[in-house]
Design a protein around this motif. Structure first.
Motif, short mmCIF file in Angstrom:
data_model
loop_
_atom_site.label_atom_id
_atom_site.label_comp_id
_atom_site.label_asym_id
_atom_site.label_seq_id
_atom_site.Cartn_x
_atom_site.Cartn_y
_atom_site.Cartn_z
N LEU A 77 -3.87 -3.14 -2.09
CA LEU A 77 -3.23 -2.26 -3.07
C LEU A 77 -4.08 -2.06 -4.32
O LEU A 77 -3.89 -1.09 -5.05
CB LEU A 77 -1.87 -2.84 -3.48
CG LEU A 77 -0.72 -2.65 -2.49
CD1 LEU A 77 0.47 -3.50 -2.89
CD2 LEU A 77 -0.32 -1.18 -2.42
N TRP A 78 -4.99 -2.98 -4.56
CA TRP A 78 -5.80 -2.86 -5.78
C TRP A 78 -6.83 -1.75 -5.68
O TRP A 78 -7.23 -1.18 -6.71
CB TRP A 78 -6.47 -4.20 -6.09
CG TRP A 78 -5.46 -5.26 -6.39
CD1 TRP A 78 -4.99 -6.21 -5.53
CD2 TRP A 78 -4.76 -5.46 -7.61
NE1 TRP A 78 -4.03 -7.00 -6.14
CE2 TRP A 78 -3.88 -6.56 -7.43
CE3 TRP A 78 -4.78 -4.83 -8.86
CZ2 TRP A 78 -3.03 -7.04 -8.43
CZ3 TRP A 78 -3.94 -5.31 -9.86
CH2 TRP A 78 -3.09 -6.39 -9.65
N LEU A 79 -7.26 -1.40 -4.48
CA LEU A 79 -8.25 -0.32 -4.32
C LEU A 79 -7.69 1.04 -4.75
O LEU A 79 -8.36 1.77 -5.49
CB LEU A 79 -8.75 -0.28 -2.87
CG LEU A 79 -9.58 -1.49 -2.42
CD1 LEU A 79 -9.97 -1.35 -0.94
CD2 LEU A 79 -10.82 -1.64 -3.28
N PRO A 80 -6.47 1.43 -4.31
CA PRO A 80 -5.92 2.69 -4.83
C PRO A 80 -5.72 2.67 -6.34
O PRO A 80 -5.89 3.72 -7.00
CB PRO A 80 -4.58 2.80 -4.10
CG PRO A 80 -4.73 1.98 -2.87
CD PRO A 80 -5.63 0.85 -3.27
N LEU A 81 -5.37 1.51 -6.90
CA LEU A 81 -5.20 1.44 -8.35
C LEU A 81 -6.52 1.67 -9.06
O LEU A 81 -6.59 2.42 -10.04
CB LEU A 81 -4.62 0.07 -8.74
CG LEU A 81 -4.44 -0.17 -10.24
CD1 LEU A 81 -3.50 0.86 -10.85
CD2 LEU A 81 -3.92 -1.58 -10.51
N VAL A 82 -7.59 1.06 -8.57
CA VAL A 82 -8.92 1.28 -9.16
C VAL A 82 -9.32 2.75 -9.02
O VAL A 82 -9.85 3.35 -9.98
CB VAL A 82 -9.96 0.36 -8.49
CG1 VAL A 82 -11.37 0.74 -8.93
CG2 VAL A 82 -9.67 -1.10 -8.81
#
Length: 490
Positions: A77-82
């Motif tokens: 989930l952190w990749l879409p946030l970045v």
């Protein structure tokens, strides 16, 4: 012990809106956005801009409702946030700081300290441990910080960005130049995130138990009961390896004198209401319709073991917390879960004696709740959890001794089990992290083989057809579980 009041039943359903991760994400994101701009509530333009910007990002709300990201999937989930931070610059960093602060206030202080203090009497200092549990919890509940925070931050980033484009200042009533391009970029981002999520779940979400395709097959024992009674004691949330470590001599004695199923697997998702629904219908969640503790449509949609018993003039009762009424309805005799956790199981056993003395059902199911509540409030890797298993052991010994004195165990099968295990963190359970999947399960009684150990994998959906076999009732119509015939004397 008093029954759960109508208020408690409704309150339990409402609490699940904040406990289950799917409804929590949109509720919390919306609450934070509105609270952050509470000084603008009297401006009609605020509500117009809020509504229009919400419509633009609504597909993202649906995406996060549809897709769970439990266990190691939450790391992705952190990749879409970045990516969103690279595409859209945050307009108000204070909004995101407020979201993080309010999230930990809700989980650590309101839930982990105040709520558990008021409900089950935990210490006012419980927050000192609970924050660690929230960071470690891996199930898709509101108490999974590593899943909820990236979801919330992404939603608030985009919602606030498009709100700012729609209403940049009091002098500009409509969107600024470049708004159409921003909407197109959002559409592309949303489509990519849907595809990304689908690929992850299609290739990595592969740990669900295999479901049985055939209905229960076995000898028709209708009217040919081998037991006068069956009693099932479910120690909610008892983790298998922690049971082995606990001081529980009576339970282990029953196990050694009966038949143990060492590879008894719970269902998916391993939520309490889902597990009980599967255990006492013999059906998978897709068949009985209960998929979480948040029950949108009350009642199972298939026959239960209680329905089967009625067909042959017999009666069953389930003594459990208010959540179970949502699926099993009038077959549940509810207990209040609002009491000090040191008294909960004591009162449940006292109520169990009263039900057996006054109603004398052919099937009696007891849900003991203190072990599960300790895991949720204090974690499963601490001494308090082992102490609650030891306490359950003493209470079961007392109850079985009382039943024996009343002459109710002469032709009775006793089944001891858990509905699910519990993972690290806040004792989360649902998505089958380590410690959740396999549960203690053993049978004891005059028709049960002694000192038998079955290592073949079985499912908790075998409970209902096995009870039907023992009590001479037809199998529930949607039952797919196997009758546990390995446990019976020939």
């Amino acid at each position: 012990m008093k029954q759960a009041s109508p208020f408690e039943i409704v309150a339990a359903r409402c609490w699940n809106l904040l406990n289950e991760g799917k409804p929590f994400t949109p509720i919390f994101a919306t609450s934070v956005f509105l609270l952050y701009r509470s000084d603008q509530w009297l401006d009609s333009r605020f509500w117009t801009g809020t509504g229009l910007s919400l419509l633009l990002i609504l597909p993202l709300f649906f995406l996060f409702y549809y897709f769970d990201f439990p266990l190691f999937l939450r790391n992705y989930l952190w990749l879409p946030l970045v990516a969103s931070l690279l595409l859209w610059e945050p307009q108000n960093l204070s909004l995101h700081a407020a979201a993080i602060g309010l999230y930990f206030f809700f989980t650590v202080f309101f839930w982990g300290t105040f709520y558990y203090r008021m409900r089950i009497g935990t210490s006012w200092w419980n927050f000192k441990r609970f924050w660690k549990l929230v960071l470690k919890n891996s199930d898709s509940t509101s108490g999974n910080a590593q899943e909820q925070l990236p979801k919330l931050l992404l939603l608030l980033l985009l919602w606030n960005h498009f709100y700012s484009l729609l209403i940049p200042s009091s002098e500009v009533p409509w969107p600024t130049a470049g708004f159409a391009d921003a909407v197109i970029l959002l559409g592309i981002f949303t489509a990519c995130l849907w595809l990304y999520s689908w690929i992850l779940h299609a290739n990595l979400f592969d740990w669900k138990p295999k479901e049985t395709t055939l209905y229960t097959d076995g000898p028709d024992m209708t009217g040919k009961a081998t037991n006068e009674k069956a009693i099932v004691i479910v120690i909610d949330g008892m983790r298998k390896e922690r049971f082995e470590e606990a001081d529980a001599p009576f339970l282990k004695k029953l196990r050694s004198e009966g038949t143990e199923y060492t590879q008894m697997e719970t269902v998916y998702p391993a939520r309490t209401v889902v597990c009980f629904s599967s255990m006492f219908t013999g059906a998978h969640p897709k068949d009985h319709g209960i998929r979480s503790n948040m029950v949108w449509k009350l009642g199972i949609r298939v026959e239960s073991i209680f329905d089967s018993l009625r067909k042959v003039g017999k009666r069953g009762r389930l003594l459990g917390i208010a959540h179970l009424i949502d699926s099993m309805g009038d077959d549940v005799e509810s207990v209040t879960a609002v009491m000090h956790n040191d008294k909960a199981d004591r009162n449940i056993i006292d109520r169990s004696k009263k039900i057996m003395a006054e109603q004398n059902p052919d099937l009696f199911v007891v849900q003991m709740i203190a072990v599960d509540q300790t895991g949720h409030s204090m974690g499963v890797l601490y001494d308090e959890y082992l102490e609650k298993i030891a306490e359950a052991d003493r209470l079961v010994e007392e109850f079985v001794g009382w039943l024996t004195d009343q002459g109710m165990m002469e032709n009775t099968t006793l089944i001891l089990c858990a509905d699910h295990g519990q993972a690290d963190g806040i004792g989360g359970h649902g998505h089958l992290d380590e410690g959740e999947r396999f549960v203690p399960f053993f049978l004891h009684g005059p028709t049960i083989r002694q000192g038998c150990r079955v290592d073949e994998r079985h499912s908790l959906i075998s409970m209902a057809p096995t009870l039907a076999y023992l009590l001479g009732a037809p199998y529930p119509r949607a039952s797919r579980g196997r009758v546990l015939t390995d446990a019976f004397k020939r």
